[in-house]
Design a protein around this motif. Structure first.
Motif, PDB file in Angstrom:
ATOM      1  N   PRO A 130      30.345  41.971  39.565  1.00 60.45           N
ATOM      2  CA  PRO A 130      31.262  41.011  40.191  1.00 60.45           C
ATOM      3  C   PRO A 130      32.586  41.679  40.573  1.00 60.45           C
ATOM      4  CG  PRO A 130      31.197  40.685  37.815  1.00 60.45           C
ATOM      5  CD  PRO A 130      30.127  41.681  38.132  1.00 60.45           C
ATOM      6  N   MET A 131      33.295  41.092  41.525  1.00 58.88           N
ATOM      7  CA  MET A 131      34.561  41.649  41.986  1.00 58.88           C
ATOM      8  C   MET A 131      35.600  41.675  40.870  1.00 58.88           C
ATOM      9  SD  MET A 131      34.460  42.919  44.947  1.00 58.88           S
ATOM     10  CE  MET A 131      36.228  43.179  45.109  1.00 58.88           C
ATOM     11  N   THR A 132      35.470  40.783  39.900  1.00 59.79           N
ATOM     12  CA  THR A 132      36.421  40.785  38.788  1.00 59.79           C
ATOM     13  C   THR A 132      36.349  42.091  37.986  1.00 59.79           C
ATOM     14  OG1 THR A 132      34.770  39.600  37.455  1.00 59.79           O
ATOM     15  CG2 THR A 132      36.482  38.284  38.542  1.00 59.79           C
ATOM     16  N   HIS A 133      35.215  42.795  38.085  1.00 54.79           N
ATOM     17  CA  HIS A 133      35.081  44.097  37.451  1.00 54.79           C
ATOM     18  C   HIS A 133      35.548  45.224  38.378  1.00 54.79           C
ATOM     19  CE1 HIS A 133      32.725  41.776  34.663  1.00 54.79           C
ATOM     20  NE2 HIS A 133      32.421  42.837  33.925  1.00 54.79           N
ATOM     21  N   TRP A 134      35.284  45.054  39.681  1.00 57.24           N
ATOM     22  CA  TRP A 134      35.617  46.110  40.620  1.00 57.24           C
ATOM     23  C   TRP A 134      37.119  46.243  40.848  1.00 57.24           C
ATOM     24  CZ3 TRP A 134      32.724  49.917  41.298  1.00 57.24           C
ATOM     25  CH2 TRP A 134      31.339  49.816  41.496  1.00 57.24           C
ATOM     26  N   ILE A 135      37.820  45.127  40.943  1.00 55.01           N
ATOM     27  CA  ILE A 135      39.239  45.171  41.309  1.00 55.01           C
ATOM     28  C   ILE A 135      40.054  46.027  40.331  1.00 55.01           C
ATOM     29  CG2 ILE A 135      41.340  43.781  41.544  1.00 55.01           C
ATOM     30  CD1 ILE A 135      39.605  41.608  42.829  1.00 55.01           C
ATOM     31  N   PRO A 136      39.990  45.778  39.015  1.00 54.48           N
ATOM     32  CA  PRO A 136      40.770  46.641  38.118  1.00 54.48           C
ATOM     33  C   PRO A 136      40.301  48.096  38.123  1.00 54.48           C
ATOM     34  CG  PRO A 136      39.367  45.140  36.864  1.00 54.48           C
ATOM     35  CD  PRO A 136      39.317  44.687  38.275  1.00 54.48           C
ATOM     36  N   THR A 245      32.847  49.678  31.314  1.00 57.56           N
ATOM     37  CA  THR A 245      33.727  48.584  31.730  1.00 57.56           C
ATOM     38  C   THR A 245      33.243  47.853  32.981  1.00 57.56           C
ATOM     39  OG1 THR A 245      35.108  50.124  33.010  1.00 57.56           O
ATOM     40  CG2 THR A 245      35.735  49.709  30.724  1.00 57.56           C
TER      41      THR A 245
END
Length: 301
Positions: A130-136, A245
């Motif tokens: 998900p993008m919530t993992h990619w962004i950070p 992560t």
């Protein structure tokens, strides 16, 4: 787990062979000061250089298959074998020679890697993130790369500058692998059209180009003994962090961290010893004399 390991080893071996073949081709090209417009044309007339390019493509395919079928925490650490493999291949192709200390360093890297992988026992193979993992992950990687580049440019040529560029290369390689993994799963699940429309495909291409650019700067900025350990260990460590992560892969913790750290120390010691060898410097530097590789290491006593 056997399939991704075999393809990862194939990729490492192919990259090592490509390094040696491209170095062999470079030794046949007339040297000149500065940039030379006809360099690529000269290399294109060398069959060994063209074979090296084919081997590079083969390495990319093997890495893609490995990442599509196995955890990034297994695949990327295996690439620490590139330098030992390149030196072993160079002893035959470039008629170099490894001393007993060189062979001991090769064995140290292999043993350290085996200890790390056994102790960590990586597992998991998430196919989409998900993008919530990619962004950070993207923000942290870009920020770290930018900081390292700034730090490198503020230093004169030498070990510090080479190490900064080497670590920037490592982060770029790790991000390339992480993004490539999602792209390969997209290709497998949804076909070619989806592969070329997903942002991760262009992301791994961009990070890959950046990695090559930083690598060239690392090689030109200082000795291999400074850049290679940062590159080798940095790629493995950042890939391990991204696997845990971003892809929620599992590695053993607790007291298992002790042998993991011991294995990492063995890898570091082996890579450092290998990067000090004249044969390793001959592979990395375009400014070495043609005969340097043949006299790369003193005979074993």
């Amino acid at each position: 787990m056997l399939l991704p390991v075999l393809f990862a080893l194939g990729a490492a071996l192919s990259n090592a062979l490509a390094t040696v073949l491209q170095r062999k081709a470079a030794l046949t090209v007339p040297k000149s000061e500065g940039l030379r417009a006809g360099l690529i044309l000269d290399l294109l007339r060398r069959p060994v250089w063209l074979i090296g390019i084919v081997v590079v493509i083969t390495a990319g395919v093997c890495q893609a298959v490995a990442l599509a079928t196995g955890p990034i925490t297994v695949v990327q650490p295996l690439f620490v074998l590139e330098l030992p493999l390149a030196l072993v291949i160079a002893t035959a192709v470039l008629q170099g020679r490894l001393s007993r200390a060189g062979w001991a360093a090769v064995g140290t890297v292999v043993a350290g890697l085996a200890v790390v992988l056994f102790a960590a026992s990586p597992a998991g193979n998430r196919t989409q993130v998900p993008m919530t993992h990619w962004i950070p992950a993207l923000a942290g990687s870009v920020a770290a790369i930018a900081a390292l580049v700034v730090a490198a440019l503020r230093r004169p040529e030498g070990r510090g500058r080479a190490a900064c560029f080497g670590l920037a290369t490592a982060i770029s390689y790790a991000m390339t692998a992480a993004l490539m993994k999602t792209s390969m799963h997209t290709l497998d699940d949804r076909g070619v059209g989806a592969f070329f429309t997903t942002w991760q495909t262009y992301g791994f291409a961009l990070f890959g180009v950046c990695a090559l650019f930083f690598l060239e700067n690392a090689m030109q900025s200082g000795p291999l003994v400074a850049s290679q350990p940062a590159l080798t260990l940095g790629d493995a460590c950042v890939s391990l962090a991204l696997g845990v992560t971003v892809y929620a892969e599992y590695v053993r913790t607790g007291w298992w961290l002790v042998p993991q750290l011991l294995g990492a120390a063995l890898i570091a010691a082996g890579v450092l010893a290998l990067s000090r060898l004249p044969l390793a410097r001959a592979l990395a530097s375009e400014n070495e004399e043609k005969g340097a590789a043949a006299d790369a290491d003193s005979p074993a006593p």
